[in-house]
Design an enzyme around this catalytic site. Structure first.
Site, PDB file in Angstrom:
ATOM      1  N   TYR A  32      48.372  36.920  14.937  1.00 37.11           N
ATOM      2  CA  TYR A  32      49.522  36.076  15.210  1.00 37.11           C
ATOM      3  C   TYR A  32      50.497  36.092  14.038  1.00 37.11           C
ATOM      4  O   TYR A  32      50.085  36.194  12.886  1.00 37.11           O
ATOM      5  CB  TYR A  32      49.056  34.636  15.505  1.00 37.11           C
ATOM      6  CG  TYR A  32      48.195  34.582  16.739  1.00 37.11           C
ATOM      7  CD1 TYR A  32      48.772  34.425  17.991  1.00 37.11           C
ATOM      8  CD2 TYR A  32      46.814  34.747  16.657  1.00 37.11           C
ATOM      9  CE1 TYR A  32      47.997  34.411  19.134  1.00 37.11           C
ATOM     10  CE2 TYR A  32      46.031  34.732  17.803  1.00 37.11           C
ATOM     11  CZ  TYR A  32      46.625  34.570  19.028  1.00 37.11           C
ATOM     12  OH  TYR A  32      45.859  34.571  20.153  1.00 37.11           O
ATOM     13  N   TYR A  71      49.280  23.846  24.998  1.00 37.78           N
ATOM     14  CA  TYR A  71      48.849  25.228  25.180  1.00 37.78           C
ATOM     15  C   TYR A  71      47.923  25.585  24.014  1.00 37.78           C
ATOM     16  O   TYR A  71      48.350  25.583  22.860  1.00 37.78           O
ATOM     17  CB  TYR A  71      50.038  26.193  25.225  1.00 37.78           C
ATOM     18  CG  TYR A  71      49.575  27.618  25.382  1.00 37.78           C
ATOM     19  CD1 TYR A  71      49.179  28.087  26.630  1.00 37.78           C
ATOM     20  CD2 TYR A  71      49.466  28.463  24.296  1.00 37.78           C
ATOM     21  CE1 TYR A  71      48.701  29.380  26.782  1.00 37.78           C
ATOM     22  CE2 TYR A  71      48.986  29.755  24.434  1.00 37.78           C
ATOM     23  CZ  TYR A  71      48.609  30.206  25.682  1.00 37.78           C
ATOM     24  OH  TYR A  71      48.133  31.474  25.830  1.00 37.78           O
ATOM     25  N   HIS A 110      45.029  31.071  27.634  1.00 40.07           N
ATOM     26  CA  HIS A 110      44.703  32.391  28.157  1.00 40.07           C
ATOM     27  C   HIS A 110      43.396  32.840  27.514  1.00 40.07           C
ATOM     28  O   HIS A 110      43.155  32.569  26.338  1.00 40.07           O
ATOM     29  CB  HIS A 110      45.804  33.413  27.820  1.00 40.07           C
ATOM     30  CG  HIS A 110      47.023  33.258  28.655  1.00 40.07           C
ATOM     31  ND1 HIS A 110      48.074  32.442  28.288  1.00 40.07           N
ATOM     32  CD2 HIS A 110      47.364  33.798  29.836  1.00 40.07           C
ATOM     33  CE1 HIS A 110      49.018  32.498  29.218  1.00 40.07           C
ATOM     34  NE2 HIS A 110      48.615  33.321  30.174  1.00 40.07           N
ATOM     35  N   GLU A 116      32.959  36.411  29.187  1.00 40.54           N
ATOM     36  CA  GLU A 116      32.243  35.424  29.999  1.00 40.54           C
ATOM     37  C   GLU A 116      31.778  34.214  29.197  1.00 40.54           C
ATOM     38  O   GLU A 116      31.730  33.104  29.725  1.00 40.54           O
ATOM     39  CB  GLU A 116      31.072  36.083  30.736  1.00 40.54           C
ATOM     40  CG  GLU A 116      31.507  37.128  31.762  1.00 40.54           C
ATOM     41  CD  GLU A 116      32.489  36.608  32.800  1.00 40.54           C
ATOM     42  OE1 GLU A 116      32.316  35.455  33.268  1.00 40.54           O
ATOM     43  OE2 GLU A 116      33.435  37.336  33.150  1.00 40.54           O
ATOM     44  N   ILE A 119      34.927  32.067  28.954  1.00 41.68           N
ATOM     45  CA  ILE A 119      35.307  31.592  30.293  1.00 41.68           C
ATOM     46  C   ILE A 119      34.348  30.489  30.748  1.00 41.68           C
ATOM     47  O   ILE A 119      34.775  29.441  31.233  1.00 41.68           O
ATOM     48  CB  ILE A 119      35.338  32.766  31.301  1.00 41.68           C
ATOM     49  CG1 ILE A 119      36.483  33.728  30.943  1.00 41.68           C
ATOM     50  CG2 ILE A 119      35.460  32.256  32.735  1.00 41.68           C
ATOM     51  CD1 ILE A 119      36.408  35.072  31.649  1.00 41.68           C
ATOM     52  N   TYR A 122      34.984  27.189  28.868  1.00 37.04           N
ATOM     53  CA  TYR A 122      36.153  26.473  29.376  1.00 37.04           C
ATOM     54  C   TYR A 122      35.862  25.846  30.738  1.00 37.04           C
ATOM     55  O   TYR A 122      36.259  24.709  31.000  1.00 37.04           O
ATOM     56  CB  TYR A 122      37.375  27.394  29.440  1.00 37.04           C
ATOM     57  CG  TYR A 122      37.840  27.845  28.073  1.00 37.04           C
ATOM     58  CD1 TYR A 122      38.115  26.918  27.070  1.00 37.04           C
ATOM     59  CD2 TYR A 122      37.994  29.190  27.776  1.00 37.04           C
ATOM     60  CE1 TYR A 122      38.531  27.326  25.817  1.00 37.04           C
ATOM     61  CE2 TYR A 122      38.412  29.602  26.528  1.00 37.04           C
ATOM     62  CZ  TYR A 122      38.688  28.672  25.555  1.00 37.04           C
ATOM     63  OH  TYR A 122      39.102  29.070  24.309  1.00 37.04           O
ATOM     64  N   TYR A 136      48.551  41.332  29.644  1.00 36.07           N
ATOM     65  CA  TYR A 136      48.896  40.194  28.793  1.00 36.07           C
ATOM     66  C   TYR A 136      48.748  40.562  27.318  1.00 36.07           C
ATOM     67  O   TYR A 136      49.591  40.258  26.494  1.00 36.07           O
ATOM     68  CB  TYR A 136      48.006  38.998  29.134  1.00 36.07           C
ATOM     69  CG  TYR A 136      48.263  37.789  28.277  1.00 36.07           C
ATOM     70  CD1 TYR A 136      49.339  36.945  28.553  1.00 36.07           C
ATOM     71  CD2 TYR A 136      47.448  37.474  27.196  1.00 36.07           C
ATOM     72  CE1 TYR A 136      49.594  35.832  27.766  1.00 36.07           C
ATOM     73  CE2 TYR A 136      47.692  36.360  26.413  1.00 36.07           C
ATOM     74  CZ  TYR A 136      48.767  35.547  26.702  1.00 36.07           C
ATOM     75  OH  TYR A 136      49.019  34.446  25.920  1.00 36.07           O
TER      76      TYR A 136
END
Length: 159
Positions: A32, A71, A110, A116, A119, A122, A136
């Site tokens: 970033y 976000y 995102h 996994e 994911i 979350y 993306y």
């Protein structure tokens, strides 16, 4: 699994700002810009967290506020400290703060398709896949991300 007592959660400060960037650089597949980190600072202590383990920075969650949405841009824990609940607790703190806010309705993030572990974490916290976003990521494979979302309307919590 509970978080060890040796773990403390604290907001981002100038003193540890560079450590946050280091944690993200060694724990995440993407990097970033300074401008992005400056946006995280603007989100305030409710939505950007660090985790300390025995006074060592071992995890970071960086967010920005976009209107009525938080976000989450990064959630990283150093590999040696994964699996003991640090990431879960940072996420829980941010969800709690957003839920208690009258000005936030939603949290989004995102996550790389195929991750996994992330994911599932979350999903355990009530996030749902809202959209699949092709291309993306620019410099990592797979380049596809899943946009995940969680409603945090205070009205929902009191119903």
């Amino acid at each position: 699994m509970g978080v060890p007592k040796e773990v403390a959660f604290t907001p981002l400060t100038d003193k540890i700002y560079e450590q946050i960037k280091l944690i993200n650089s060694v724990s995440l597949p993407t990097h970033y810009s300074q401008e992005t980190y400056d946006q995280f600072r603007l989100a305030g202590e409710k939505y950007t967290r660090i985790a300390l383990y025995n006074d060592v920075t071992v995890g970071a969650l960086c967010s920005r506020v976009e209107g009525k949405k938080v976000y989450i841009a990064t959630l990283a824990v150093l590999p040696a400290y994964r699996g003991i609940g640090i990431g879960h607790q940072m996420l829980e703190d941010v969800v709690k703060n957003a839920t208690e806010s009258d000005s936030i309705d939603n949290i989004e993030l995102h996550v790389q398709e195929g991750d996994e572990t992330a994911i599932n974490m979350y999903k355990k916290h009530g996030f749902e896949v809202a959209e699949k976003v092709e291309n993306y990521y620019k410099h990592i494979e797979p380049a596809t991300a899943l946009l995940m979302s969680k409603s945090v309307s205070a009205k929902e919590g009191s119903a």
